[in-house]
Design a protein around this motif. Structure first.
Motif, PDB file in Angstrom:
ATOM      1  N   ILE A 116      77.446  34.470  17.564  1.00  0.00           N
ATOM      2  CA  ILE A 116      76.364  34.445  18.543  1.00  0.00           C
ATOM      3  C   ILE A 116      76.406  33.067  19.192  1.00  0.00           C
ATOM      4  CG2 ILE A 116      73.878  34.572  18.933  1.00  0.00           C
ATOM      5  CD1 ILE A 116      73.762  36.511  16.546  1.00  0.00           C
ATOM      6  N   THR A 117      76.402  33.063  20.521  1.00  0.00           N
ATOM      7  CA  THR A 117      76.524  31.806  21.256  1.00  0.00           C
ATOM      8  C   THR A 117      75.164  31.306  21.724  1.00  0.00           C
ATOM      9  OG1 THR A 117      76.916  32.975  23.331  1.00  0.00           O
ATOM     10  CG2 THR A 117      78.858  32.381  22.027  1.00  0.00           C
ATOM     11  N   ASN A 118      75.138  30.039  22.108  1.00  0.00           N
ATOM     12  CA  ASN A 118      73.901  29.419  22.578  1.00  0.00           C
ATOM     13  C   ASN A 118      73.344  30.093  23.828  1.00  0.00           C
ATOM     14  OD1 ASN A 118      73.938  27.491  20.529  1.00  0.00           O
ATOM     15  ND2 ASN A 118      75.117  26.048  21.754  1.00  0.00           N
ATOM     16  N   ASP A 119      74.215  30.728  24.616  1.00  0.00           N
ATOM     17  CA  ASP A 119      73.751  31.402  25.828  1.00  0.00           C
ATOM     18  C   ASP A 119      73.380  32.871  25.576  1.00  0.00           C
ATOM     19  OD1 ASP A 119      76.348  32.241  25.472  1.00  0.00           O
ATOM     20  OD2 ASP A 119      76.995  31.828  27.517  1.00  0.00           O
ATOM     21  N   GLY A 120      73.289  33.276  24.301  1.00  0.00           N
ATOM     22  CA  GLY A 120      72.780  34.597  23.939  1.00  0.00           C
ATOM     23  C   GLY A 120      73.798  35.710  23.946  1.00  0.00           C
ATOM     24  N   LYS A 121      75.087  35.388  23.889  1.00  0.00           N
ATOM     25  CA  LYS A 121      76.110  36.423  23.848  1.00  0.00           C
ATOM     26  C   LYS A 121      76.535  36.688  22.400  1.00  0.00           C
ATOM     27  CE  LYS A 121      77.738  35.642  28.480  1.00  0.00           C
ATOM     28  NZ  LYS A 121      78.879  35.378  29.353  1.00  0.00           N
ATOM     29  N   HIS A 122      76.963  37.922  22.155  1.00  0.00           N
ATOM     30  CA  HIS A 122      77.367  38.333  20.808  1.00  0.00           C
ATOM     31  C   HIS A 122      78.802  38.831  20.884  1.00  0.00           C
ATOM     32  CE1 HIS A 122      76.922  41.366  17.265  1.00  0.00           C
ATOM     33  NE2 HIS A 122      77.515  40.265  16.892  1.00  0.00           N
ATOM     34  N   TYR A 123      79.695  38.181  20.140  1.00  0.00           N
ATOM     35  CA  TYR A 123      81.107  38.538  20.105  1.00  0.00           C
ATOM     36  C   TYR A 123      81.495  38.962  18.694  1.00  0.00           C
ATOM     37  CZ  TYR A 123      81.373  36.030  24.550  1.00  0.00           C
ATOM     38  OH  TYR A 123      81.175  35.620  25.839  1.00  0.00           O
ATOM     39  N   VAL A 124      82.404  39.936  18.605  1.00  0.00           N
ATOM     40  CA  VAL A 124      82.970  40.364  17.331  1.00  0.00           C
ATOM     41  C   VAL A 124      84.486  40.396  17.511  1.00  0.00           C
ATOM     42  CG1 VAL A 124      83.136  42.230  15.645  1.00  0.00           C
ATOM     43  CG2 VAL A 124      80.937  41.725  16.713  1.00  0.00           C
ATOM     44  N   GLY A 125      85.217  39.748  16.601  1.00  0.00           N
ATOM     45  CA  GLY A 125      86.671  39.734  16.683  1.00  0.00           C
ATOM     46  C   GLY A 125      87.283  39.144  15.429  1.00  0.00           C
ATOM     47  N   ILE A 126      88.599  39.119  15.394  1.00  0.00           N
ATOM     48  CA  ILE A 126      89.321  38.572  14.243  1.00  0.00           C
ATOM     49  C   ILE A 126      89.542  37.085  14.463  1.00  0.00           C
ATOM     50  CG2 ILE A 126      91.464  38.681  12.902  1.00  0.00           C
ATOM     51  CD1 ILE A 126      91.642  41.651  13.819  1.00  0.00           C
ATOM     52  N   LEU A 127      89.077  36.271  13.532  1.00  0.00           N
ATOM     53  CA  LEU A 127      89.230  34.822  13.644  1.00  0.00           C
ATOM     54  C   LEU A 127      90.689  34.444  13.402  1.00  0.00           C
ATOM     55  CD1 LEU A 127      87.901  32.028  13.999  1.00  0.00           C
ATOM     56  CD2 LEU A 127      87.558  31.991  11.521  1.00  0.00           C
ATOM     57  N   ARG A 128      91.316  33.856  14.407  1.00  0.00           N
ATOM     58  CA  ARG A 128      92.712  33.439  14.303  1.00  0.00           C
ATOM     59  C   ARG A 128      92.858  31.931  14.151  1.00  0.00           C
ATOM     60  NH1 ARG A 128      94.994  37.455  12.131  1.00  0.00           N
ATOM     61  NH2 ARG A 128      94.986  39.329  13.402  1.00  0.00           N
ATOM     62  N   GLY A 129      91.828  31.181  14.524  1.00  0.00           N
ATOM     63  CA  GLY A 129      91.916  29.738  14.377  1.00  0.00           C
ATOM     64  C   GLY A 129      90.625  29.055  14.803  1.00  0.00           C
ATOM     65  N   TYR A 130      90.528  27.785  14.446  1.00  0.00           N
ATOM     66  CA  TYR A 130      89.382  26.952  14.802  1.00  0.00           C
ATOM     67  C   TYR A 130      89.830  25.501  14.690  1.00  0.00           C
ATOM     68  CZ  TYR A 130      88.865  26.039   9.834  1.00  0.00           C
ATOM     69  OH  TYR A 130      89.100  25.656   8.548  1.00  0.00           O
ATOM     70  N   ALA A 189      68.282  36.235  23.838  1.00  0.00           N
ATOM     71  CA  ALA A 189      67.862  35.165  24.742  1.00  0.00           C
ATOM     72  C   ALA A 189      68.666  33.903  24.463  1.00  0.00           C
ATOM     73  CB  ALA A 189      66.374  34.885  24.562  1.00  0.00           C
ATOM     74  N   PRO A 190      68.914  33.098  25.490  1.00  0.00           N
ATOM     75  CA  PRO A 190      69.602  31.804  25.256  1.00  0.00           C
ATOM     76  C   PRO A 190      68.759  30.919  24.351  1.00  0.00           C
ATOM     77  CG  PRO A 190      69.542  32.340  27.601  1.00  0.00           C
ATOM     78  CD  PRO A 190      68.663  33.331  26.897  1.00  0.00           C
ATOM     79  N   ILE A 191      69.418  30.045  23.614  1.00  0.00           N
ATOM     80  CA  ILE A 191      68.715  29.095  22.753  1.00  0.00           C
ATOM     81  C   ILE A 191      68.104  28.008  23.616  1.00  0.00           C
ATOM     82  CG2 ILE A 191      69.062  27.309  20.988  1.00  0.00           C
ATOM     83  CD1 ILE A 191      71.136  29.126  19.730  1.00  0.00           C
ATOM     84  N   GLN A 192      66.842  27.695  23.343  1.00  0.00           N
ATOM     85  CA  GLN A 192      66.140  26.637  24.064  1.00  0.00           C
ATOM     86  C   GLN A 192      66.177  25.366  23.237  1.00  0.00           C
ATOM     87  OE1 GLN A 192      64.791  27.164  27.179  1.00  0.00           O
ATOM     88  NE2 GLN A 192      65.652  29.214  27.048  1.00  0.00           N
ATOM     89  N   HIS A 193      66.709  24.296  23.802  1.00  0.00           N
ATOM     90  CA  HIS A 193      66.775  23.014  23.080  1.00  0.00           C
ATOM     91  C   HIS A 193      65.633  22.129  23.497  1.00  0.00           C
ATOM     92  CE1 HIS A 193      70.675  23.718  21.250  1.00  0.00           C
ATOM     93  NE2 HIS A 193      71.047  24.252  22.395  1.00  0.00           N
TER      94      HIS A 193
END
Length: 100
Positions: free
Chosen positions: A19-33, A96-100
């Motif tokens: 889940i990203t700060n702008d409120g998007k939700h992604y699902v996938g295979i983690l290949r690297g970081y 919703a996007p995260i409010q800082h």
């Protein structure tokens, strides 16, 4: 981010939810970081929520990069449970996007 690195290392090659700060939700295979928590996801899909229709799934072929400064939450996906979900029947307001 030594503790973050230790937390993500066992997830390489597994399906994760982001889940990203702008409120998007992604699902996938983690290949690297990396040390900035930039994530590389393969077979990535974005799940867009709606109160009127089911979850819209947007496929992102290839390798998808999510910038670390935009990552809010990372979690492992139970693939068996996820495969039994009828996302067309799920109704929910968009994140919703995260409010800082």
């Amino acid at each position: 981010m030594a503790s973050g690195e230790a937390g993500l290392a066992p997830l390489i090659g597994t399906q994760i939810s982001v889940i990203t700060n702008d409120g998007k939700h992604y699902v996938g295979i983690l290949r690297g970081y990396d040390q900035a928590t930039n994530l590389l996801l393969q077979e990535c899909q974005e799940r867009v929520y709606s109160t009127r229709s089911g979850v819209q799934i947007i496929q992102n072929p290839g390798v998808y990069c999510i910038r670390g400064d935009n990552v809010a939450v990372v979690g492992e996906v139970d693939e068996e449970a996820d495969s039994h979900l009828d996302l067309s029947a799920v109704r929910a307001p968009p994140l919703a996007p995260i409010q800082h």
